[in-house]
Scaffold this motif. Sequence first.
Motif, PDB file in Angstrom:
ATOM      1  N   ALA A  78       0.655  -1.201   0.187  1.00 54.01           N
ATOM      2  CA  ALA A  78      -0.078  -0.033  -0.024  1.00 54.01           C
ATOM      3  C   ALA A  78       0.859   1.315   0.029  1.00 54.01           C
ATOM      4  O   ALA A  78       0.624   2.294  -0.892  1.00 54.01           O
ATOM      5  CB  ALA A  78      -1.033  -0.029   1.247  1.00 54.01           C
ATOM      6  N   LEU A  79       1.956   0.971   0.679  1.00 56.83           N
ATOM      7  CA  LEU A  79       2.879   2.442   0.775  1.00 56.83           C
ATOM      8  C   LEU A  79       3.336   2.536  -0.744  1.00 56.83           C
ATOM      9  O   LEU A  79       3.423   3.751  -0.998  1.00 56.83           O
ATOM     10  CB  LEU A  79       3.976   1.989   1.966  1.00 56.83           C
ATOM     11  N   HIS A  80       4.014   1.368  -1.088  1.00 54.99           N
ATOM     12  CA  HIS A  80       4.539   1.590  -2.645  1.00 54.99           C
ATOM     13  C   HIS A  80       3.464   2.308  -3.705  1.00 54.99           C
ATOM     14  O   HIS A  80       3.674   2.882  -4.469  1.00 54.99           O
ATOM     15  CB  HIS A  80       5.211   0.392  -3.008  1.00 54.99           C
ATOM     16  N   LYS A  81       2.201   1.644  -3.630  1.00 55.67           N
ATOM     17  CA  LYS A  81       1.103   2.097  -4.480  1.00 55.67           C
ATOM     18  C   LYS A  81       0.950   3.670  -4.231  1.00 55.67           C
ATOM     19  O   LYS A  81       0.699   4.663  -5.051  1.00 55.67           O
ATOM     20  CB  LYS A  81       0.005   1.488  -4.144  1.00 55.67           C
ATOM     21  N   GLY A  82       0.945   4.053  -2.644  1.00 57.88           N
ATOM     22  CA  GLY A  82       0.449   5.620  -2.550  1.00 57.88           C
ATOM     23  C   GLY A  82       1.866   6.402  -3.054  1.00 57.88           C
ATOM     24  O   GLY A  82       1.619   7.457  -3.628  1.00 57.88           O
ATOM     25  N   GLU A  83       2.971   5.849  -2.871  1.00 54.16           N
ATOM     26  CA  GLU A  83       4.143   6.675  -3.139  1.00 54.16           C
ATOM     27  C   GLU A  83       3.873   6.905  -4.972  1.00 54.16           C
ATOM     28  O   GLU A  83       4.383   7.827  -5.669  1.00 54.16           O
ATOM     29  CB  GLU A  83       5.400   6.010  -2.974  1.00 54.16           C
ATOM     30  N   GLU A  84       3.401   5.726  -5.670  1.00 57.59           N
ATOM     31  CA  GLU A  84       3.670   5.812  -7.048  1.00 57.59           C
ATOM     32  C   GLU A  84       2.547   6.847  -7.588  1.00 57.59           C
ATOM     33  O   GLU A  84       2.439   7.624  -8.203  1.00 57.59           O
ATOM     34  CB  GLU A  84       3.310   4.506  -7.749  1.00 57.59           C
ATOM     35  N   GLY A  85       1.377   6.812  -6.816  1.00 58.96           N
ATOM     36  CA  GLY A  85       0.294   7.755  -7.160  1.00 58.96           C
ATOM     37  C   GLY A  85       0.458   9.216  -7.086  1.00 58.96           C
ATOM     38  O   GLY A  85       0.034   9.962  -7.469  1.00 58.96           O
ATOM     39  N   SER A  86       1.336   9.269  -5.685  1.00 54.72           N
ATOM     40  CA  SER A  86       1.563  10.694  -5.504  1.00 54.72           C
ATOM     41  C   SER A  86       2.823  11.505  -6.219  1.00 54.72           C
ATOM     42  O   SER A  86       2.723  12.561  -6.675  1.00 54.72           O
ATOM     43  CB  SER A  86       2.416  10.767  -3.889  1.00 54.72           C
ATOM     44  N   GLU A  87       3.507  10.341  -6.958  1.00 48.29           N
ATOM     45  CA  GLU A  87       4.402  10.962  -7.983  1.00 48.29           C
ATOM     46  C   GLU A  87       3.575  11.554  -9.275  1.00 48.29           C
ATOM     47  O   GLU A  87       4.163  12.365 -10.163  1.00 48.29           O
ATOM     48  CB  GLU A  87       5.517   9.720  -8.394  1.00 48.29           C
ATOM     49  N   GLY A  88       2.480  10.606  -9.610  1.00 45.35           N
ATOM     50  CA  GLY A  88       1.954  10.710 -10.656  1.00 45.35           C
ATOM     51  C   GLY A  88       0.980  11.862 -10.733  1.00 45.35           C
ATOM     52  O   GLY A  88       0.840  12.854 -11.533  1.00 45.35           O
ATOM     53  N   HIS A  89       0.137  12.321  -9.325  1.00 40.52           N
ATOM     54  CA  HIS A  89      -0.669  13.640  -9.450  1.00 40.52           C
ATOM     55  C   HIS A  89       0.141  14.576  -8.693  1.00 40.52           C
ATOM     56  O   HIS A  89      -0.579  15.498  -8.268  1.00 40.52           O
ATOM     57  CB  HIS A  89      -1.822  12.973  -8.573  1.00 40.52           C
ATOM     58  N   HIS A  90       1.225  14.580  -8.195  1.00 38.17           N
ATOM     59  CA  HIS A  90       2.058  15.635  -7.613  1.00 38.17           C
ATOM     60  C   HIS A  90       1.188  16.059  -6.300  1.00 38.17           C
ATOM     61  O   HIS A  90       1.166  17.244  -5.846  1.00 38.17           O
ATOM     62  CB  HIS A  90       2.378  16.872  -8.385  1.00 38.17           C
ATOM     63  N   HIS A  91       0.983  15.101  -5.280  1.00 39.29           N
ATOM     64  CA  HIS A  91       0.054  15.458  -3.840  1.00 39.29           C
ATOM     65  C   HIS A  91       0.519  13.983  -3.149  1.00 39.29           C
ATOM     66  O   HIS A  91       0.858  12.831  -3.619  1.00 39.29           O
ATOM     67  CB  HIS A  91      -1.337  15.551  -4.078  1.00 39.29           C
ATOM     68  N   HIS A  92       0.500  14.184  -1.908  1.00 39.55           N
ATOM     69  CA  HIS A  92       0.607  13.220  -0.938  1.00 39.55           C
ATOM     70  C   HIS A  92      -0.392  12.144  -0.923  1.00 39.55           C
ATOM     71  O   HIS A  92      -1.457  12.404  -1.366  1.00 39.55           O
ATOM     72  CB  HIS A  92       0.755  13.733   0.476  1.00 39.55           C
ATOM     73  N   HIS A  93       0.111  10.714  -0.802  1.00 38.24           N
ATOM     74  CA  HIS A  93      -0.767   9.762  -0.959  1.00 38.24           C
ATOM     75  C   HIS A  93      -1.891   9.819   0.196  1.00 38.24           C
ATOM     76  O   HIS A  93      -2.911   8.977   0.188  1.00 38.24           O
ATOM     77  CB  HIS A  93      -0.021   8.622  -0.896  1.00 38.24           C
ATOM     78  N   HIS A  94      -1.663  10.377   1.497  1.00 41.36           N
ATOM     79  CA  HIS A  94      -2.632  10.541   2.327  1.00 41.36           C
ATOM     80  C   HIS A  94      -3.436  11.833   2.330  1.00 41.36           C
ATOM     81  O   HIS A  94      -2.820  13.021   1.938  1.00 41.36           O
ATOM     82  CB  HIS A  94      -1.996  10.262   3.784  1.00 41.36           C
ATOM     83  N   ASP A  95      -4.623  11.506   2.358  1.00 42.26           N
ATOM     84  CA  ASP A  95      -5.610  12.734   2.398  1.00 42.26           C
ATOM     85  C   ASP A  95      -5.336  13.823   3.446  1.00 42.26           C
ATOM     86  O   ASP A  95      -5.801  15.071   3.366  1.00 42.26           O
ATOM     87  CB  ASP A  95      -6.960  12.482   1.937  1.00 42.26           C
ATOM     88  N   SER A  96      -5.002  13.001   4.609  1.00 43.58           N
ATOM     89  CA  SER A  96      -5.136  13.748   6.027  1.00 43.58           C
ATOM     90  C   SER A  96      -4.135  13.287   6.865  1.00 43.58           C
ATOM     91  O   SER A  96      -3.761  12.151   6.864  1.00 43.58           O
ATOM     92  CB  SER A  96      -6.511  13.863   6.646  1.00 43.58           C
ATOM     93  N   PRO A  97      -3.598  14.215   7.815  1.00 41.39           N
ATOM     94  CA  PRO A  97      -2.501  13.815   8.599  1.00 41.39           C
ATOM     95  C   PRO A  97      -3.154  12.352   9.616  1.00 41.39           C
ATOM     96  O   PRO A  97      -2.394  11.660   9.966  1.00 41.39           O
ATOM     97  CB  PRO A  97      -2.371  15.028   9.623  1.00 41.39           C
ATOM     98  N   LEU A  98      -4.268  12.414   9.836  1.00 39.92           N
ATOM     99  CA  LEU A  98      -4.969  11.403  10.810  1.00 39.92           C
ATOM    100  C   LEU A  98      -4.826   9.985   9.986  1.00 39.92           C
ATOM    101  O   LEU A  98      -4.374   9.026  10.681  1.00 39.92           O
ATOM    102  CB  LEU A  98      -6.323  11.481  10.859  1.00 39.92           C
ATOM    103  N   GLU A  99      -4.999  10.127   8.788  1.00 43.01           N
ATOM    104  CA  GLU A  99      -4.939   8.644   7.878  1.00 43.01           C
ATOM    105  C   GLU A  99      -3.166   8.262   7.749  1.00 43.01           C
ATOM    106  O   GLU A  99      -2.993   7.307   8.039  1.00 43.01           O
ATOM    107  CB  GLU A  99      -5.348   8.850   6.582  1.00 43.01           C
ATOM    108  N   GLU A 100      -2.303   9.231   7.811  1.00 39.14           N
ATOM    109  CA  GLU A 100      -1.082   9.273   7.748  1.00 39.14           C
ATOM    110  C   GLU A 100      -0.661   8.266   9.384  1.00 39.14           C
ATOM    111  O   GLU A 100       0.160   7.474   9.633  1.00 39.14           O
ATOM    112  CB  GLU A 100      -0.149  10.249   7.669  1.00 39.14           C
TER     113      GLU A 100
END
Length: 222
Positions: A78-100
């Motif tokens: 899940a972490l690697h998927k989020g990092e790949e999505g953040s690189e494509g859309h130029h935003h962090h893979h977590h929507d809020s600090p609570l989720e992180e």
Amino acid sequence: MSIFNQITYFMLVAEIGTFLVLLVPMNFIPVRARKAAMNFGAKILTNDTVVWISRIILLIVGGVFADTLMRLQKLDSALHKGEEGSEGHHHHHHDSPLEELQFKSKLFYSQRNMYLSLMSLFMTVVLYRRVKDIYRILQLEDSEDSNKTTIKHLKQQVEVMVKSAVSDTDKKSAAPASSSATTTSSSSEKTDSKKQVVEESEIPASSSDDPTNSSAGMRKRK
């Protein structure tokens, strides 16, 4: 913390405590007493109920370890998927600090459970080898004590045999001396008796065979 994780934790604490107790040198306790205690513990551990309970606990610990590995793999993917999505859309893979924070807490608990279960399994092997080594050391010490006692008894037996052999040689050396004395006395007695017989046999022969006595008798008759 689930019940399986609690079982793993308490098992690890019990194993560490037992290992620390086994590290204490027990030389002040006699070997026979330690061996009797080890045999009593072996009888308890070889009981059917204890064996099945220990097997169940080990299966639980192994299941906890396998479950934590699977959770860590999922979190890592899940972490690697989020990092790949953040690189494509130029935003962090977590929507809020609570989720992180929730993600990090899940990762921390999974890693903690993995370390606890793995350490518990490792301590099981360590305790098995430690108990086996202690039992072998006790067997060697017991055999050494038994060898010392047998050597002591053998030394006593050798001393008794040496004393009896010395007394037998003294008796044998005294016996020829007494026999030689008796033989000399008997031989002297035999020679004395032979001399007396010879003297008695010589006296009448000399009186009957003397020619002077016979001639004197003839003269008187004339």
